[in-house]
Design a protein around this motif. Structure first.
Motif, PDB file in Angstrom:
ATOM      1  N   LEU A   1     -12.430  -0.081  -2.359  1.00 47.09           N
ATOM      2  CA  LEU A   1     -11.512   0.886  -1.755  1.00 47.09           C
ATOM      3  C   LEU A   1     -12.109   2.271  -1.830  1.00 47.09           C
ATOM      4  CD1 LEU A   1      -8.717   1.985  -0.775  1.00 47.09           C
ATOM      5  CD2 LEU A   1      -8.049   2.036  -3.191  1.00 47.09           C
TER       6      LEU A   1
ATOM      7  N   MET B  83       0.851  -1.189   0.000  1.00 46.25           N
ATOM      8  CA  MET B  83       0.000   0.000   0.000  1.00 46.25           C
ATOM      9  C   MET B  83       0.883   1.234   0.000  1.00 46.25           C
ATOM     10  SD  MET B  83      -1.390  -0.070   3.983  1.00 46.25           S
ATOM     11  CE  MET B  83      -2.467   1.358   3.771  1.00 46.25           C
ATOM     12  N   ASP B  84       0.312   2.362  -0.394  1.00 43.04           N
ATOM     13  CA  ASP B  84       1.061   3.615  -0.415  1.00 43.04           C
ATOM     14  C   ASP B  84       1.373   4.074   1.006  1.00 43.04           C
ATOM     15  OD1 ASP B  84       0.899   3.579  -3.137  1.00 43.04           O
ATOM     16  OD2 ASP B  84      -0.684   5.094  -3.292  1.00 43.04           O
TER      17      ASP B  84
ATOM     18  N   GLN C  73      -4.544   5.740   1.391  1.00 38.90           N
ATOM     19  CA  GLN C  73      -5.260   4.472   1.299  1.00 38.90           C
ATOM     20  C   GLN C  73      -5.556   3.982   2.714  1.00 38.90           C
ATOM     21  OE1 GLN C  73      -2.396   2.261  -1.015  1.00 38.90           O
ATOM     22  NE2 GLN C  73      -3.205   2.995  -2.964  1.00 38.90           N
TER      23      GLN C  73
ATOM     24  N   CYS D 280      -4.161   0.169  -9.296  1.00 42.18           N
ATOM     25  CA  CYS D 280      -4.044   0.415  -7.857  1.00 42.18           C
ATOM     26  C   CYS D 280      -3.048  -0.569  -7.242  1.00 42.18           C
ATOM     27  CB  CYS D 280      -5.400   0.278  -7.177  1.00 42.18           C
ATOM     28  SG  CYS D 280      -5.330   0.652  -5.407  1.00 42.18           S
TER      29      CYS D 280
ATOM     30  N   TYR E  80      -2.631  -1.088  -4.021  1.00 42.72           N
ATOM     31  CA  TYR E  80      -3.098  -1.565  -2.715  1.00 42.72           C
ATOM     32  C   TYR E  80      -3.641  -2.974  -2.919  1.00 42.72           C
ATOM     33  CZ  TYR E  80      -5.171  -0.802   1.973  1.00 42.72           C
ATOM     34  OH  TYR E  80      -5.503  -0.859   3.306  1.00 42.72           O
TER      35      TYR E  80
END
Length: 266
Positions: free
Chosen positions: A224, A107-108, A113, A175, A177
């Motif tokens: 998300l 994940m970022d 997120q 994405c 994530y």
């Protein structure tokens, strides 16, 4: 064991809040956090090192110079794959024997997120999926704070990749994530080598998906709610390089440079 890999470049402000968010949402799940500092010029590495001293489940990997998102993800994967047996304690080995899988989530690190998706991703792997994407386009997904151009770029990239390289159950190709069964990553890196992502820009997440998906029996998505307005600092995405990266991926697919993309033609 759950491993959360965070590629970080100049995220000194966002990381402390993200650590708290992860701990609150993952209290019931044994987890380790691996932060890959990708040549940050601020105090990102110091922030991580200070948290390492007081949190046994936080680990740092350092790039002396900025190498890009793909290289940071590669380093995070290799850290987990090489340290998995060392990190697992007796309790976790018992859990694994009871069919709790080893899972890696990427994940970022900019806190856009939400960590409340992590249990959803983890549960989906525990339910039998091999790869799960936190998707803006799944039912219940949302995205806030992105420009119309950035929205259009992500949406258009997904539509194009859906035509060129369809993956059952996937709407959100770009994405990053995601949750991966550790065994899936081991298979992918064994085939492609430790630097499974070759792209130097954000298209690397699409590249990774296209390379890993053929090894997965089941790929799924969870919704998300992306909040890009929470990001501190300027975006690190280079639009031109990312678009060129997508075109390069399509070119490689069409030339069948990757022997494992035969599934595209099924």
């Amino acid at each position: 064991m759950l491993y959360i890999v965070l590629p970080a470049f100049n995220e000194e402000e966002a990381l402390p809040e993200l650590f708290k968010d992860i701990e609150q949402n993952c209290a019931a799940i044994p987890h380790q956090i691996v932060v890959v500092n990708d040549g940050s010029t601020d105090s990102t590495l110091d922030v991580v090192k200070n948290h390492e001293k007081t949190h046994h489940n936080i680990h740092s990997v350092n790039h002396a110079e900025n190498q890009g998102l793909g290289a940071a993800i590669n380093s995070g994967f290799q850290y987990v794959l090489s340290h998995n047996d060392q990190i697992l304690g007796a309790e976790e080995r018992v859990n694994n024997s009871l069919n709790y899988p080893d899972v890696v989530i990427t994940m970022d690190a900019d806190n856009t997120q939400p960590a409340d998706c992590i249990p959803l991703l983890y549960d989906e792997i525990c339910s039998g999926a091999d790869l799960v994407i936190a998707s803006r386009y799944a039912r219940g997904g949302e995205q806030h704070g992105l420009s119309l151009f950035r929205r259009g770029l992500s949406w258009g990239a997904g539509k194009v990749m859906k035509i060129v390289a369809p993956i059952k159950g996937v709407k959100d190709y770009s994405c990053g994530y995601r949750a991966y069964r550790l065994q899936l990553l081991a298979q992918g890196t064994q085939f492609y080598g430790p630097n499974i992502i070759q792209s130097n820009n954000f298209s690397g997440m699409v590249e990774l998906l296209l390379k890993i998906a053929p090894f997965a029996e089941r790929v799924s998505e969870v919704p998300l709610k992306l909040h890009y307005e929470l990001k501190k600092g300027a975006s690190k995405m280079r639009i031109g390089a990312t678009i060129w990266g997508y075109l390069s991926l399509i070119y490689q697919l069409k030339l069948k440079k990757w022997s494992t993309v035969e599934w595209v033609e099924e």
